[in-house]
Design a protein around this motif. Structure first.
Motif, PDB file in Angstrom:
ATOM      1  N   MET A 186       0.817  -1.117  -0.003  1.00  0.00           N
ATOM      2  CA  MET A 186       0.099  -0.138   0.091  1.00  0.00           C
ATOM      3  C   MET A 186       0.841   1.120   0.060  1.00  0.00           C
ATOM      4  SD  MET A 186      -2.993  -1.618   0.130  1.00  0.00           S
ATOM      5  CE  MET A 186      -3.936  -0.096  -0.166  1.00  0.00           C
ATOM      6  N   PRO A 187       1.400   1.687  -1.080  1.00  0.00           N
ATOM      7  CA  PRO A 187       2.541   2.695  -1.155  1.00  0.00           C
ATOM      8  C   PRO A 187       2.164   3.993  -0.722  1.00  0.00           C
ATOM      9  CG  PRO A 187       1.945   1.889  -3.264  1.00  0.00           C
ATOM     10  CD  PRO A 187       1.208   0.986  -2.378  1.00  0.00           C
ATOM     11  N   ASP A 188       0.608   4.375  -0.908  1.00  0.00           N
ATOM     12  CA  ASP A 188      -0.043   5.681  -0.508  1.00  0.00           C
ATOM     13  C   ASP A 188      -0.790   5.743   0.694  1.00  0.00           C
ATOM     14  OD1 ASP A 188       1.407   6.868  -2.881  1.00  0.00           O
ATOM     15  OD2 ASP A 188      -0.422   6.393  -3.941  1.00  0.00           O
ATOM     16  N   ALA A 189      -0.871   4.532   1.184  1.00  0.00           N
ATOM     17  CA  ALA A 189      -1.641   4.312   2.539  1.00  0.00           C
ATOM     18  C   ALA A 189      -0.845   4.621   3.898  1.00  0.00           C
ATOM     19  CB  ALA A 189      -2.340   3.018   2.687  1.00  0.00           C
ATOM     20  N   VAL A 190      -1.688   5.567   4.753  1.00  0.00           N
ATOM     21  CA  VAL A 190      -1.042   5.891   5.957  1.00  0.00           C
ATOM     22  C   VAL A 190      -1.518   4.904   7.038  1.00  0.00           C
ATOM     23  CG1 VAL A 190      -0.073   8.103   5.389  1.00  0.00           C
ATOM     24  CG2 VAL A 190      -2.486   7.907   6.438  1.00  0.00           C
ATOM     25  N   ASN A 191      -0.679   4.890   8.147  1.00  0.00           N
ATOM     26  CA  ASN A 191      -1.199   3.881   9.322  1.00  0.00           C
ATOM     27  C   ASN A 191      -1.369   5.101  10.467  1.00  0.00           C
ATOM     28  OD1 ASN A 191      -2.013   1.743  10.694  1.00  0.00           O
ATOM     29  ND2 ASN A 191       0.026   0.997  11.243  1.00  0.00           N
ATOM     30  N   ARG A 192      -2.586   5.303  10.774  1.00  0.00           N
ATOM     31  CA  ARG A 192      -2.641   6.028  12.132  1.00  0.00           C
ATOM     32  C   ARG A 192      -2.725   5.020  13.339  1.00  0.00           C
ATOM     33  NH1 ARG A 192      -5.600   9.031   8.194  1.00  0.00           N
ATOM     34  NH2 ARG A 192      -7.264   7.465   8.189  1.00  0.00           N
ATOM     35  N   ARG A 193      -1.788   5.313  14.328  1.00  0.00           N
ATOM     36  CA  ARG A 193      -1.539   4.097  15.398  1.00  0.00           C
ATOM     37  C   ARG A 193      -1.600   5.301  16.698  1.00  0.00           C
ATOM     38  NH1 ARG A 193       3.755   0.912  14.296  1.00  0.00           N
ATOM     39  NH2 ARG A 193       4.569   2.559  15.699  1.00  0.00           N
ATOM     40  N   TRP A 194      -2.293   4.650  17.673  1.00  0.00           N
ATOM     41  CA  TRP A 194      -2.353   5.254  19.037  1.00  0.00           C
ATOM     42  C   TRP A 194      -0.942   4.508  19.814  1.00  0.00           C
ATOM     43  CZ3 TRP A 194      -4.377   9.421  20.070  1.00  0.00           C
ATOM     44  CH2 TRP A 194      -5.424   9.943  19.460  1.00  0.00           C
ATOM     45  N   LEU A 195      -0.213   5.334  20.259  1.00  0.00           N
ATOM     46  CA  LEU A 195       1.067   4.957  21.006  1.00  0.00           C
ATOM     47  C   LEU A 195       0.922   5.292  22.313  1.00  0.00           C
ATOM     48  CD1 LEU A 195       3.959   6.210  18.620  1.00  0.00           C
ATOM     49  CD2 LEU A 195       2.550   3.802  18.612  1.00  0.00           C
ATOM     50  N   LEU A 196       1.204   4.221  23.284  1.00  0.00           N
ATOM     51  CA  LEU A 196       1.125   4.725  24.864  1.00  0.00           C
ATOM     52  C   LEU A 196       2.152   5.799  24.827  1.00  0.00           C
ATOM     53  CD1 LEU A 196      -0.321   4.151  27.552  1.00  0.00           C
ATOM     54  CD2 LEU A 196       1.718   2.462  28.028  1.00  0.00           C
ATOM     55  N   ALA A 197       2.017   6.892  25.620  1.00  0.00           N
ATOM     56  CA  ALA A 197       2.824   7.896  25.831  1.00  0.00           C
ATOM     57  C   ALA A 197       3.200   8.069  27.205  1.00  0.00           C
ATOM     58  CB  ALA A 197       2.255   9.342  25.455  1.00  0.00           C
ATOM     59  N   LYS A 198       2.618   7.762  28.152  1.00  0.00           N
ATOM     60  CA  LYS A 198       2.679   7.584  29.674  1.00  0.00           C
ATOM     61  C   LYS A 198       2.086   6.752  30.173  1.00  0.00           C
ATOM     62  CE  LYS A 198      -0.140  11.386  31.270  1.00  0.00           C
ATOM     63  NZ  LYS A 198      -0.245  12.556  32.279  1.00  0.00           N
ATOM     64  N   TYR A 199       2.497   6.278  31.407  1.00  0.00           N
ATOM     65  CA  TYR A 199       1.600   5.534  32.390  1.00  0.00           C
ATOM     66  C   TYR A 199       0.794   6.504  33.428  1.00  0.00           C
ATOM     67  CZ  TYR A 199       4.651   1.660  30.936  1.00  0.00           C
ATOM     68  OH  TYR A 199       5.364   0.589  30.345  1.00  0.00           O
ATOM     69  N   PRO A 200      -0.413   6.305  33.261  1.00  0.00           N
ATOM     70  CA  PRO A 200      -1.373   7.335  33.997  1.00  0.00           C
ATOM     71  C   PRO A 200      -1.379   6.965  35.537  1.00  0.00           C
ATOM     72  CG  PRO A 200      -2.739   5.655  32.877  1.00  0.00           C
ATOM     73  CD  PRO A 200      -1.342   5.396  32.488  1.00  0.00           C
ATOM     74  N   GLN A 201      -1.282   7.932  36.145  1.00  0.00           N
ATOM     75  CA  GLN A 201      -1.596   7.976  37.616  1.00  0.00           C
ATOM     76  C   GLN A 201      -2.779   8.239  37.662  1.00  0.00           C
ATOM     77  OE1 GLN A 201       1.133   7.124  39.754  1.00  0.00           O
ATOM     78  NE2 GLN A 201       2.028   6.829  37.810  1.00  0.00           N
ATOM     79  N   GLY A 202      -3.936   7.290  38.333  1.00  0.00           N
ATOM     80  CA  GLY A 202      -5.471   7.428  38.388  1.00  0.00           C
ATOM     81  C   GLY A 202      -5.867   7.387  36.791  1.00  0.00           C
ATOM     82  N   MET A 203      -6.921   8.195  36.582  1.00  0.00           N
ATOM     83  CA  MET A 203      -7.814   7.747  35.241  1.00  0.00           C
ATOM     84  C   MET A 203      -6.723   8.215  34.179  1.00  0.00           C
ATOM     85  SD  MET A 203     -10.576   6.684  35.867  1.00  0.00           S
ATOM     86  CE  MET A 203     -11.502   7.040  34.256  1.00  0.00           C
ATOM     87  N   PRO A 204      -6.806   7.536  33.041  1.00  0.00           N
ATOM     88  CA  PRO A 204      -6.081   7.762  31.890  1.00  0.00           C
ATOM     89  C   PRO A 204      -6.806   9.280  31.261  1.00  0.00           C
ATOM     90  CG  PRO A 204      -6.840   5.673  31.724  1.00  0.00           C
ATOM     91  CD  PRO A 204      -7.463   6.126  32.834  1.00  0.00           C
ATOM     92  N   SER A 205      -6.063   9.987  30.756  1.00  0.00           N
ATOM     93  CA  SER A 205      -6.631  11.200  30.099  1.00  0.00           C
ATOM     94  C   SER A 205      -6.099  11.189  28.519  1.00  0.00           C
ATOM     95  CB  SER A 205      -5.956  12.431  30.522  1.00  0.00           C
ATOM     96  OG  SER A 205      -4.457  12.327  30.650  1.00  0.00           O
ATOM     97  N   LEU A 206      -6.568  12.183  27.696  1.00  0.00           N
ATOM     98  CA  LEU A 206      -6.061  12.270  26.441  1.00  0.00           C
ATOM     99  C   LEU A 206      -4.634  12.141  26.065  1.00  0.00           C
ATOM    100  CD1 LEU A 206      -8.671  14.871  25.005  1.00  0.00           C
ATOM    101  CD2 LEU A 206      -8.434  12.498  24.885  1.00  0.00           C
ATOM    102  N   ASP A 207      -3.668  12.786  27.168  1.00  0.00           N
ATOM    103  CA  ASP A 207      -2.281  12.696  26.915  1.00  0.00           C
ATOM    104  C   ASP A 207      -1.679  11.395  27.142  1.00  0.00           C
ATOM    105  OD1 ASP A 207      -2.698  12.974  29.767  1.00  0.00           O
ATOM    106  OD2 ASP A 207      -0.990  14.687  29.707  1.00  0.00           O
ATOM    107  N   THR A 208      -2.589  10.623  27.626  1.00  0.00           N
ATOM    108  CA  THR A 208      -1.905   9.065  27.877  1.00  0.00           C
ATOM    109  C   THR A 208      -1.480   8.511  26.666  1.00  0.00           C
ATOM    110  OG1 THR A 208      -3.507   8.819  29.882  1.00  0.00           O
ATOM    111  CG2 THR A 208      -2.400   6.909  29.048  1.00  0.00           C
ATOM    112  N   TRP A 209      -2.056   8.831  25.413  1.00  0.00           N
ATOM    113  CA  TRP A 209      -1.893   8.175  24.167  1.00  0.00           C
ATOM    114  C   TRP A 209      -1.185   9.430  23.422  1.00  0.00           C
ATOM    115  CZ3 TRP A 209      -6.124   6.757  26.843  1.00  0.00           C
ATOM    116  CH2 TRP A 209      -6.139   5.370  27.190  1.00  0.00           C
ATOM    117  N   THR A 210      -0.361   9.399  22.382  1.00  0.00           N
ATOM    118  CA  THR A 210      -0.243  10.098  21.227  1.00  0.00           C
ATOM    119  C   THR A 210      -0.312   9.278  19.734  1.00  0.00           C
ATOM    120  OG1 THR A 210       2.087   9.260  20.885  1.00  0.00           O
ATOM    121  CG2 THR A 210       1.843  11.114  22.017  1.00  0.00           C
ATOM    122  N   LEU A 211      -1.041  10.341  18.949  1.00  0.00           N
ATOM    123  CA  LEU A 211      -1.309   9.549  17.792  1.00  0.00           C
ATOM    124  C   LEU A 211      -0.167   9.802  16.614  1.00  0.00           C
ATOM    125  CD1 LEU A 211      -3.357   8.431  15.651  1.00  0.00           C
ATOM    126  CD2 LEU A 211      -4.135  10.962  15.138  1.00  0.00           C
TER     127      LEU A 211
END
Length: 144
Positions: free
Chosen positions: A1-26
């Motif tokens: 798939m030469p032109d296709a892009v892969n959007r992936r959610w990566l773990l950015a940090k281990y949350p303390q308490g409830m996860p928030s939007l900055d727990t992952w990065t796109l």
């Protein structure tokens, strides 16, 4: 798939308490290419389940933790787009717990355990599932 892009959610940090939007990065990267014996699958459904809370903690757990910078682990269902496996064809649908939170996954049919790949019966994928809101059953009610 030469032109296709892969959007992936990566773990950015281990949350303390409830996860928030900055727990992952796109991350946006080129779609992966399957090797010999592998299939390239485009996601149609990804799982978000309670057990994943344990995966975003570095503490010992029954499921392997996701490392910082790694694709969030989780199940998925998708359509085979490219196949280098003799038993899989484009248009087949696959299910695996090894899909991860990403748009495209390279899978290796024949593995066992959570990385195993299951073909979805074609008669099932033609049915229309209608779920009110987010009430479609995921892992918890299926395993209960």
């Amino acid at each position: 798939m030469p032109d296709a892009v892969n959007r992936r959610w990566l773990l950015a940090k281990y949350p303390q308490g409830m996860p928030s939007l900055d727990t992952w990065t796109l991350e946006v990267a080129p779609a992966p290419e399957p090797g010999p014996g592998q299939i390239l699958v485009k996601a149609r459904f990804l799982s978000v389940d309670p057990y994943m809370r344990g995966r975003i903690s570095p503490a010992a757990n029954y499921a392997r933790s996701v490392a910082l910078g790694e694709v969030m682990r989780g199940g998925g269902v998708g359509e085979v787009i490219v196949s280098h496996h003799p038993e899989w064809r484009p248009g087949d649908f696959a299910e695996t717990m090894g899909f991860g939170w990403q748009e495209w996954a390279v899978l290796s049919p024949g593995r066992s355990g959570p990385e195993g790949v299951n073909r979805i019966d074609p008669s099932l994928r033609r049915s229309r599932v209608r779920c009110p809101g987010s009430a479609c059953p995921g892992s918890p009610p299926i395993s209960a």
